[in-house]
Write a protein that holds these residues in place. Structure first.
Motif, PDB file in Angstrom:
ATOM      1  N   SER A 199      75.400 120.396  17.674  1.00  0.00           N
ATOM      2  CA  SER A 199      74.396 120.407  18.743  1.00  0.00           C
ATOM      3  C   SER A 199      73.387 119.281  18.569  1.00  0.00           C
ATOM      4  N   CYS A 200      73.040 118.641  19.691  1.00  0.00           N
ATOM      5  CA  CYS A 200      72.036 117.572  19.693  1.00  0.00           C
ATOM      6  C   CYS A 200      71.268 117.639  21.003  1.00  0.00           C
ATOM      7  N   SER A 201      70.015 118.057  20.949  1.00  0.00           N
ATOM      8  CA  SER A 201      69.207 118.207  22.156  1.00  0.00           C
ATOM      9  C   SER A 201      68.465 116.941  22.539  1.00  0.00           C
ATOM     10  N   LEU A 202      68.193 116.071  21.576  1.00  0.00           N
ATOM     11  CA  LEU A 202      67.421 114.858  21.841  1.00  0.00           C
ATOM     12  C   LEU A 202      68.285 113.627  21.598  1.00  0.00           C
ATOM     13  N   ALA A 203      68.270 112.705  22.549  1.00  0.00           N
ATOM     14  CA  ALA A 203      69.075 111.485  22.430  1.00  0.00           C
ATOM     15  C   ALA A 203      68.649 110.626  21.250  1.00  0.00           C
ATOM     16  N   THR A 204      67.445 110.826  20.746  1.00  0.00           N
ATOM     17  CA  THR A 204      66.997 110.050  19.588  1.00  0.00           C
ATOM     18  C   THR A 204      67.861 110.307  18.358  1.00  0.00           C
ATOM     19  N   ARG A 205      68.584 111.419  18.350  1.00  0.00           N
ATOM     20  CA  ARG A 205      69.415 111.760  17.192  1.00  0.00           C
ATOM     21  C   ARG A 205      70.867 111.311  17.363  1.00  0.00           C
ATOM     22  N   LEU A 206      71.178 110.567  18.414  1.00  0.00           N
ATOM     23  CA  LEU A 206      72.562 110.158  18.645  1.00  0.00           C
ATOM     24  C   LEU A 206      73.133 109.254  17.551  1.00  0.00           C
ATOM     25  N   PRO A 207      72.361 108.306  16.989  1.00  0.00           N
ATOM     26  CA  PRO A 207      72.935 107.542  15.865  1.00  0.00           C
ATOM     27  C   PRO A 207      73.347 108.448  14.706  1.00  0.00           C
ATOM     28  N   ALA A 208      72.515 109.449  14.401  1.00  0.00           N
ATOM     29  CA  ALA A 208      72.875 110.402  13.350  1.00  0.00           C
ATOM     30  C   ALA A 208      74.081 111.231  13.762  1.00  0.00           C
ATOM     31  N   ALA A 209      74.142 111.592  15.047  1.00  0.00           N
ATOM     32  CA  ALA A 209      75.289 112.362  15.540  1.00  0.00           C
ATOM     33  C   ALA A 209      76.582 111.572  15.377  1.00  0.00           C
ATOM     34  N   HIS A 210      76.523 110.265  15.636  1.00  0.00           N
ATOM     35  CA  HIS A 210      77.714 109.424  15.494  1.00  0.00           C
ATOM     36  C   HIS A 210      78.213 109.454  14.053  1.00  0.00           C
ATOM     37  N   ALA A 211      77.294 109.311  13.112  1.00  0.00           N
ATOM     38  CA  ALA A 211      77.681 109.343  11.696  1.00  0.00           C
ATOM     39  C   ALA A 211      78.296 110.694  11.329  1.00  0.00           C
ATOM     40  N   THR A 212      77.731 111.780  11.868  1.00  0.00           N
ATOM     41  CA  THR A 212      78.236 113.112  11.543  1.00  0.00           C
ATOM     42  C   THR A 212      79.610 113.351  12.156  1.00  0.00           C
ATOM     43  N   ILE A 213      79.781 112.944  13.409  1.00  0.00           N
ATOM     44  CA  ILE A 213      81.083 113.099  14.070  1.00  0.00           C
ATOM     45  C   ILE A 213      82.162 112.367  13.277  1.00  0.00           C
ATOM     46  N   THR A 214      81.871 111.131  12.902  1.00  0.00           N
ATOM     47  CA  THR A 214      82.836 110.325  12.159  1.00  0.00           C
ATOM     48  C   THR A 214      83.169 110.950  10.806  1.00  0.00           C
ATOM     49  N   ALA A 215      82.135 111.455  10.114  1.00  0.00           N
ATOM     50  CA  ALA A 215      82.357 112.056   8.795  1.00  0.00           C
ATOM     51  C   ALA A 215      83.205 113.320   8.897  1.00  0.00           C
ATOM     52  N   CYS A 216      82.940 114.156   9.902  1.00  0.00           N
ATOM     53  CA  CYS A 216      83.730 115.383  10.073  1.00  0.00           C
ATOM     54  C   CYS A 216      85.189 115.047  10.377  1.00  0.00           C
ATOM     55  N   GLN A 217      85.399 114.081  11.263  1.00  0.00           N
ATOM     56  CA  GLN A 217      86.772 113.699  11.604  1.00  0.00           C
ATOM     57  C   GLN A 217      87.496 113.083  10.405  1.00  0.00           C
ATOM     58  N   SER A 218      86.749 112.354   9.592  1.00  0.00           N
ATOM     59  CA  SER A 218      87.353 111.795   8.380  1.00  0.00           C
ATOM     60  C   SER A 218      87.804 112.889   7.426  1.00  0.00           C
ATOM     61  N   ALA A 219      87.141 114.050   7.513  1.00  0.00           N
ATOM     62  CA  ALA A 219      87.528 115.200   6.690  1.00  0.00           C
ATOM     63  C   ALA A 219      88.644 116.010   7.350  1.00  0.00           C
ATOM     64  N   GLY A 220      89.128 115.540   8.514  1.00  0.00           N
ATOM     65  CA  GLY A 220      90.222 116.209   9.196  1.00  0.00           C
ATOM     66  C   GLY A 220      89.812 117.361  10.082  1.00  0.00           C
ATOM     67  N   ILE A 221      88.520 117.455  10.426  1.00  0.00           N
ATOM     68  CA  ILE A 221      88.017 118.558  11.243  1.00  0.00           C
ATOM     69  C   ILE A 221      87.618 118.032  12.617  1.00  0.00           C
TER      70      ILE A 221
END
Length: 358
Positions: A148-170
């Protein structure tokens, strides 16, 4: 249903926790399902709280109190699950907020809805640092992550998290206002799916459309997904963020002599406004989507107007920020787009629909 919603909102407006939880019990006794109470009573009432705050009819303290009461009402509702300890036969999902995201109630709604539908849910709450989230995924092996991300200011962090989760196969399902209208920024950041609300999130997972991770050849290389980052404007802008805020405040004092008479509280509010604009500017430059800053400025203009502050005062703030960024062409283009949005919204010929007329 409308009567329960109105009554529950009234309990939030009155900051009456006991009435709120009593209404949940009575609504269930009347025949409503826990999911109906959650998504058709509590969720829309809490959304209305946010609108009341934006219109200046709720103080920050009142909005926070209402949110806390909604959370307690959800906790009371969870006692009425048919199976209070789901077996996880449908699967296991980790639900979390992006690092730096403190608005946890939308994620809580998703977690509770999944729990009501029989999923095993690990709800990690607000502001989950990415390394800790990944460690949890390795330890528990969920079928998916709902982020979940309610504020667009956190999108750079969201990108890093999405990439890390996918790298873990999730695979990663995302939601929240931060991902923009129709989830357009979710697609830019490579999420496996986007859901506008809790019911849609559950539908994604129950259709199994998300649970087979597709290949992501760009993982680990943000320049592949966002090639504009190669110009280094985002890096330089984010590194100089604190210095820019101080320079913008000084520039504003020079342009607005009346600031010399501001109280300490007024000066603090001005600093906060500058900080918010810079945060959205940094996120906008990261994604190279001018609409992010423009949408925030229009939202801010509405709030200023509700507080009898001229929305065009935002233009002066944009000017003093732009003065410090003359060697940042992409950033200046974003600021110009924001200026245009504010000018258009401030025009006597332009009016936006109110909640009553929309």
């Amino acid at each position: 249903m409308a009567d329960w919603y109105e009554a529950f909102f009234a309990s939030l407006a009155d900051m009456d926790e006991y009435l709120a939880t009593d209404l949940v019990d009575r609504a269930l006794d009347s025949g409503l399902t826990p999911q109906q109470v959650l998504l058709e009573v509590i969720a829309p009432a809490q959304a209305r709280v946010g609108r009341e705050w934006a219109a200046g009819r709720f103080t920050v303290a009142r909005e926070h109190a209402a949110t806390a009461i909604s959370e307690r009402a959800i906790a009371a509702l969870s006692r009425h699950r048919a199976d209070p300890r789901p077996t996880g036969a449908r699967g296991r999902v980790t639900v979390a907020c992006v690092d730096g995201e403190w608005h946890a109630l939308p994620a809580r709604l998703v977690a509770e809805t999944l729990g009501l539908r029989g999923w095993q849910v690990d709800f990690l709450g607000a502001h989950v640092p990415t390394p800790h989230l990944i460690a949890h995924l390795h330890a528990t092996g969920p079928d998916a992550v709902a982020l979940s991300c309610s504020l667009a200011t956190r999108l750079p962090a969201a990108h890093a998290t999405i990439t890390a989760c996918q790298s873990a196969g999730i695979p990663v399902l995302v939601g929240g206002a931060g991902f923009g209208p129709d989830g357009r920024y979710a697609r830019l950041l490579g999420a496996d799916g986007w859901a506008p609300d809790a019911e849609s999130a559950v539908a994604h997972l129950e259709q199994q459309s998300l649970l087979t991770t597709t290949a992501h050849p760009e993982l680990g290389d943000p320049y592949t997904a966002l090639p504009h980052l190669a110009d280094q404007e985002y890096t330089l802008l984010s590194r100089s963020r604190r210095q820019l805020a101080a320079q913008a405040m000084a520039g504003l004092e020079q342009r607005l002599p009346a600031m010399s008479g501001y109280t300490d509280r007024q000066r603090e509010h001005t600093r906060e406004d500058i900080d918010h604009i810079l945060d959205f500017l940094v996120a906008t430059v990261y994604l190279d989507q001018a609409q992010i800053l423009s949408d925030f400025l229009l939202w801010t203009a509405d709030i200023l107007d509700a507080r009898n502050v001229p929305p065009r005062s935002l233009l002066t703030v944009l000017d003093v920020i732009a003065d410090q960024l003359r060697d940042f062409p992409r950033t200046l283009a974003v600021i110009d787009a924001g200026r245009t949005a504010v000018n258009t919204a401030s025009s006597p010929l332009h009016s936006r629909p109110t909640e009553e007329t929309a």
